[in-house]
Design an enzyme around this catalytic site. Structure first.
Site, PDB file in Angstrom:
ATOM      1  N   ASP A 158       0.867  -1.179   0.000  1.00 50.17           N
ATOM      2  CA  ASP A 158       0.000   0.000   0.000  1.00 50.17           C
ATOM      3  C   ASP A 158       0.897   1.220   0.000  1.00 50.17           C
ATOM      4  OD1 ASP A 158      -2.235   1.868   0.569  1.00 50.17           O
ATOM      5  OD2 ASP A 158      -3.340   0.043   0.997  1.00 50.17           O
TER       6      ASP A 158
ATOM      7  N   HIS B 220      -2.759   3.188  -4.378  1.00 50.33           N
ATOM      8  CA  HIS B 220      -2.248   2.610  -3.122  1.00 50.33           C
ATOM      9  C   HIS B 220      -0.897   1.952  -3.385  1.00 50.33           C
ATOM     10  CE1 HIS B 220      -5.643   3.412  -0.473  1.00 50.33           C
ATOM     11  NE2 HIS B 220      -6.437   3.123  -1.497  1.00 50.33           N
TER      12      HIS B 220
ATOM     13  N   GLU C  66      -9.818   2.982  -5.284  1.00 47.03           N
ATOM     14  CA  GLU C  66      -9.517   4.385  -4.977  1.00 47.03           C
ATOM     15  C   GLU C  66      -8.394   4.973  -5.833  1.00 47.03           C
ATOM     16  OE1 GLU C  66     -10.911   4.718  -0.400  1.00 47.03           O
ATOM     17  OE2 GLU C  66      -8.990   3.723  -0.673  1.00 47.03           O
TER      18      GLU C  66
HETATM   19  C1  ACM Z   1     -10.798  -0.119   0.477  1.00 48.05           C
HETATM   20  O1  ACM Z   1     -11.290  -0.030   1.621  1.00 48.05           O
HETATM   21  N1  ACM Z   1     -10.264   0.945  -0.097  1.00 48.05           N
HETATM   22  C2  ACM Z   1     -10.787  -1.376  -0.251  1.00 48.05           C
END
Ligand code: ACM
Ligand code: ZN
Length: 760
Positions: A184, A258, A326
Site C-alpha cells: 500500500d 495505493h 480508490e
Molecule cells: C478499500 O477499503 N479501499 C478497499
C-alpha cells in the site's frame, strides 16, 4: 398475511434448531441431533485417522486441542477414542461427528472436513461438564466456501509470529482464506528479489507520533525508520503453516493506486507529469495519495509482471488480489503517455483506462494459470476478463450489479458491516479509530443476501470476508483487540445456514470461548458489555434510553453521582426522564458482577433543553442531539454531534414561548486531521414569531482555532448587551472551506459539527 405467518413459522423453526444446537460451538453447526446417554471423556483424547491426509489434519488439530487445554494424541490406526474416516458421500469441508457412549466417530468429505469436525469436538469437550459429553450427531457443512480474513500488514507491519497466531485461531473458527494486503502507500511488505528497493526503500516510512490521518509526509533529509518486510522464505512458511490449517493465503499486490511504496522505490512507475519524487507515506498523504502507476508506460506492466512472477512462486493460491481501489485519475488525465494509450486502445476515458490496466494484468495472471480478485472499483472500467469482485463500498452494490451483469462470482466485505477497523462499541470507551460502529452483534447479524437479489446472483456469492485495516494499530495487541471477539461472530455468520442466526445462542457459546482466548493470552475487547445511550428531546424534557448489545445483562444506574452497584442501585427497565441538571451513571451487570464500563452522563438542563431544533440538512440526528442536555466528546462520530459537510449550517431552536435570554452558547468542534473545522463565522439571530429574525451578534473565529490539529471543543458564546426576549434563536454558521496549506489534510473540504445549543 401469508408471508408473515410463514416468517413466524420459519423464525420458530430457526430458533428451535438454534436453541437445540450445542452451546459452545462456534461457528454454529448446520445440523444437530441429540443421541442417547453420555460419553465419558478420557483424560487423554486419542485419535485414530484412516489415511495420511486425515492423520495430518488430526495431528494439527490435536496440537490445537492441547493449546486450549485438552490433552490429545494421534494414535495410528489402532484403538482410539476418536475414529476419523473418509466418507465418499460427503463433500469438501463436510463432516459427520457422532458421539456415542463408547466413543466418537468422524466421517469427513476431505481432510478439511476432518479438521473442522475435530474442532467441533474440541469445543464440545471444552463446554462439557463433569467429565462427560452428551451423545449427539452433528452433520455439518459451511454455507460459504470463501470465509475470509484480510489483514492489512502494510499500514502496520504485523510481526510474522502474530500473523501465524491469528491464522491458528482463525483455523479453529473454520475460516478458509487469509487475504494478505501486502502493499500500500504506507509500506511494501514482501521481499522481491528482482527489485530490492521495494524493501530497502518501500518497506520504511518516517516515524510520526500523530494519529494516521494527522501525519505529515516525509520531509527532505528525514530518515525512514518504521516498517519491515517478510522474506520469501517466511512467506512460504506462512503458506505452509496456514495450509496445514486449511487456510489458503491470497496475496494482494495493490495497483494502480495505493502503490506509493512501490513508486517511492522505483519513481519511473509514476506518470512523467509527477514532478517531485515521493516517499513512503506515514499517513493519508494529502496530494501525494493521488500519485498512481502510469498506465501508458509498458515499463509499468513489465514491473508488475516481474513482481507477480515472484508472488506466484511463493503463493500457490489460484487467486491473486490485484487491488484496483480508490485510483485517482488526476495524473492519468494529464499524462501524455496515458492519453496516448487511451487513444491507441480506443478507450472512452481514464476510467476505461483502468479497465484496460486491470484486464492486462489479469490476462497475465491467466497466462500463468491464475485468476484475479479486485476491489469493487474495478467494475467502473467495464473489465472484460474474468475477475472476482470484492464488494466493500456501501453495502457492496457495485459487486452485486457486476455479478448480475457478468455472471461472475463475488465476495462481500461491506465496510459498514465487516470492516473491523470500525468501532466495536460505544465510542467513548474505545481507542480512537475511524468512522461509525460495527459491533459484535452487527457482524453476527449480517446477512449478505439482500431481499432484492435474484437467485442467480445469490448463487454467485462465493462468500464473505472480515477485513482488518490497521491504520490505528501499533502493536499485536492492537490488532487482536480489533479482531476479537468479532472474528468469532464473523465465523459464525460465514458458516451457519442462511436464516439460522441466533444471537442469544452465540452469546452463550462466546462465553465458553472467552476464557479459552484469555488462557491463550489473546487480547479481546470487552466492548459488548458497554452501554449505548440515546437522549432524545421530548416536549421540553429529555428521555434517556440505555441499551447493550448483550441481552443477558441487567442495567443498573444512579442519579447521585455514585458508582452503580449490582444490587443496591436502581434497575433500569424503561427510559428515564431527565428534567433537571443531573448526573446519570450506569453499567451492565451479570451474576452480581459489573461487566461493562461505567457510563457517566452529565446532563446540563437549560432553556433550550428538550426544545425542537430545525435546520438545513444536517447529515444526522439534528432533531435531538443539539438540545438533549448532553455534550459530545471530542469525537465527531460519537453520535452526539450534528454534522454538515462542506456547506453553511443553519439551525433554529423553538423555546416554546418567549423567554428572557442572558447568554447563548453554541458548541462546535475543530479537528483538521479529520477534516472538521470550526465555522469561520457564527451569526446568532432572535425572533418572537419565527419569521422575522434580528441579528443579535456575529462572531468570527481565527484560523488557528478553526483548523486545530488535535480535536478541540470550542464554545461560541454570545451575551446580549441588554435583556433580550425571544421565542426563537437561529444560528447561521459559515463553513471554513478546505483545509489550508501546511496541514496534513490540505485541500480537503471540511465538516461543521455542533453540540450543544445552550440558552441561559
Ligand atoms: C478499500 O477499503 N479501499 C478497499
Ligand atoms: Zn501516465
Amino acid at each position: 398475511m401469508k408471508q408473515s405467518i410463514l416468517l413466524i413459522i420459519l423464525t420458530i423453526v430457526a430458533s428451535v434448531a438454534a436453541s437445540a444446537a450445542p452451546v459452545g460451538v462456534i461457528p454454529q453447526p448446520a445440523g444437530w441431533h441429540s443421541g442417547h446417554g453420555v460419553a465419558e471423556v478420557p483424560p487423554v483424547v486419542t485419535i485414530a485417522a484412516g489415511d495420511k491426509q486425515l492423520r495430518e489434519a488430526a495431528t494439527v488439530a490435536a496440537g490445537q486441542m492441547a493449546a486450549t487445554g485438552i490433552e490429545a494424541r494421534v494414535a495410528g490406526r489402532g484403538k482410539a477414542w476418536v475414529q476419523v474416516t473418509a466418507s465418499p458421500t460427503l463433500g469438501a469441508e463436510q463432516y459427520r461427528l457422532t458421539v456415542r457412549p463408547e466413543g466418537v466417530t468422524v466421517e469427513a468429505g476431505d481432510a478439511a472436513g476432518a479438521f473442522y469436525a475435530l474442532h467441533t469436538l474440541r469445543q464440545l469437550l471444552l463446554a462439557s461438564q463433569g467429565g462427560t459429553v452428551e451423545c449427539c450427531t452433528i452433520d455439518d457443512a459451511p454455507r460459504f466456501g470463501y470465509r475470509g480474513l484480510m489483514l492489512d500488514v502494510s499500514r502496520y507491519f504485523i510481526p510474522m509470529e502474530e500473523v501465524k497466531r491469528i491464522v491458528d485461531i482463525a483455523s479453529m473458527l473454520k475460516i478458509s482464506r487469509l487475504h494478505l494486503h501486502l502493499t500500500d502507500d504506507n509500506g511494501w511488505r514482501m521481499e522481491i528479489k528482482r527489485y530490492p528497493q521495494l524493501t530497502t526503500v518501500g518497506a520504511w516510512r518516517v516515524a510520526r507520533d500523530e494519529i494516521f490521518p494527522g501525519r505529515m509526509n516525509q520531509r527532505e533529509g528525514e530518515q525512514a525508520t518504521v516498517g519491515g518486510y517478510y522474506t520469501q522464505r517466511e512467506l512460504r512458511e506462512l503458506v505452509k503453516y496456514a495450509g496445514a490449517r486449511y487456510i489458503e493465503v491470497i496475496p494482494e499486490i495493490e495497483m494502480p493506486a495505493h502503490a506509493i511504496a512501490a513508486i517511492a522505490s522505483y519513481p519511473t512507475l509514476a506518470c512523467p507529469v509527477v514532478e517531485k519524487p515521493v516517499s513512503v507515506l506515514p499517513g493519508i498523504g494529502g496530494k501525494d495519495a493521488a500519485i498512481v502507476m502510469c498506465a501508458g508506460n509498458d515499463h509499468t506492466f513489465g514491473f508488475i509482471e516481474n513482481v507477480l512472477d515472484e508472488v506466484m512462486s511463493v503463493f500457490p493460491s489460484q487467486y491473486i488480489h490485484i487491488g484496483g481501489d480508490e485510483a485517482s485519475k488526476e495524473h492519468w488525465n494529464r499524462c501524455p503517455q496515458c492519453q496516448e494509450r487511451i487513444a491507441a486502445e480506443r478507450l472512452a476515458d481514464s476510467e476505461e483506462l483502468q479497465g484496460y490496466f486491470m484486464d492486462r494484468v489479469n490476462r497475465y495472471l491467466q497466462s500463468k494459470g491464475r485468476k484475479a480478485i479486485g476491489w469493487d472499483e474495478v467494475t467502473y472500467g467495464n473489465p472484460k476478463e474474468d475477475i472476482v469482485v470484492m464488494g466493500w463500498q456501501g453495502m457492496g452494490a457495485n459487486a452485486v450489479n457486476f455479478a448480475a451483469k457478468s455472471g461472475r462470482r463475488f465476495v462481500m466485505t461491506p465496510a459498514r458491516k465487516l470492516y473491523f477497523i470500525r468501532y466495536q462499541g460505544p465510542q467513548w470507551f474505545e481507542p480512537f479509530t475511524y468512522f461509525g460502529d460495527n459491533t459484535l452483534a452487527d457482524v453476527h447479524g449480517y446477512e449478505p443476501v439482500q431481499p432484492d437479489w435474484s437467485e442467480a446472483v445469490e448463487s454467485q456469492l462465493w462468500g464473505v470476508q472480515a477485513s482488518l485495516w490497521t491504520e490505528f494499530c501499533h502493536t499485536p495487541e492492537d490488532v487482536e483487540y480489533l479482531l476479537f471477539p468479532r472474528l468469532l461472530a464473523f465465523a459464525d455468520m460465514a458458516w451457519r445456514p442462511k436464516g439460522s442466526a441466533s444471537w442469544s445462542h452465540f452469546e452463550r457459546s462466546l462465553d465458553t470461548w472467552l476464557p479459552v482466548l484469555d488462557s491463550m493470552g489473546v487480547t479481546c475487547a470487552a466492548s459488548m458489555w458497554n452501554l449505548y445511550h440515546k437522549a432524545r428531546e421530548a416536549k421540553g424534557k429529555v428521555r434517556l434510553a440505555l441499551s447493550c448489545i448483550r441481552d443477558d445483562v441487567e442495567v443498573r444506574y444512579t442519579t447521585d453521582g455514585t458508582e452503580p452497584e449490582a444490587a443496591a442501585s436502581a434497575l433500569y427497565t424503561d427510559t428515564l426522564t431527565i428534567a433537571q441538571t443531573s448526573t446519570v451513571r450506569a453499567a451492565t451487570f451479570a451474576q452480581g458482577k459489573r461487566k461493562g464500563e461505567v457510563l457517566t452522563l452529565n446532563f446540563g438542563v437549560n432553556k433550550a433543553t428538550g426544545c425542537r431544533v430545525t435546520g438545513n440538512g444536517a447529515t444526522n440526528a439534528l432533531e435531538y442531539v443539539l438540545t438533549n442536555g448532553l455534550r459530545g466528546s471530542n469525537r465527531c462520530s460519537d453520535s452526539e454531534w450534528a454534522g454538515w459537510h462542506n456547506q453553511t449550517a443553519e439551525m433554529t431552536v423553538d423555546l416554546g414561548k418567549e423567554q428572557e435570554i442572558s447568554k447563548i452558547t453554541l458548541g462546535t468542534l475543530a479537528n483538521s486531521t479529520l477534516c472538521v473545522a470550526a465555522p469561520a463565522v457564527v451569526c446568532a439571530y432572535t425572533s418572537t414569531d419565527g419569521c422575522n429574525f434580528a441579528l443579535l451578534r456575529s462572531v468570527a473565529l481565527d484560523k488557528e482555532t478553526r483548523f486545530a490539529r488535535e480535536a478541540r471543543i470550542i464554545d461560541v458564546s454570545i451575551e446580549p448587551d441588554s435583556v433580550t426576549t425571544a421565542r426563537y434563536v437561529k444560528f447561521v454558521a459559515v463553513n471554513s472551506g478546505s483545509v489550508p496549506a501546511g496541514y496534513a489534510r490540505e485541500g480537503s473540504p471540511t465538516w461543521l459539527y455542533f453540540d450543544e445549543l445552550i440558552i441561559e
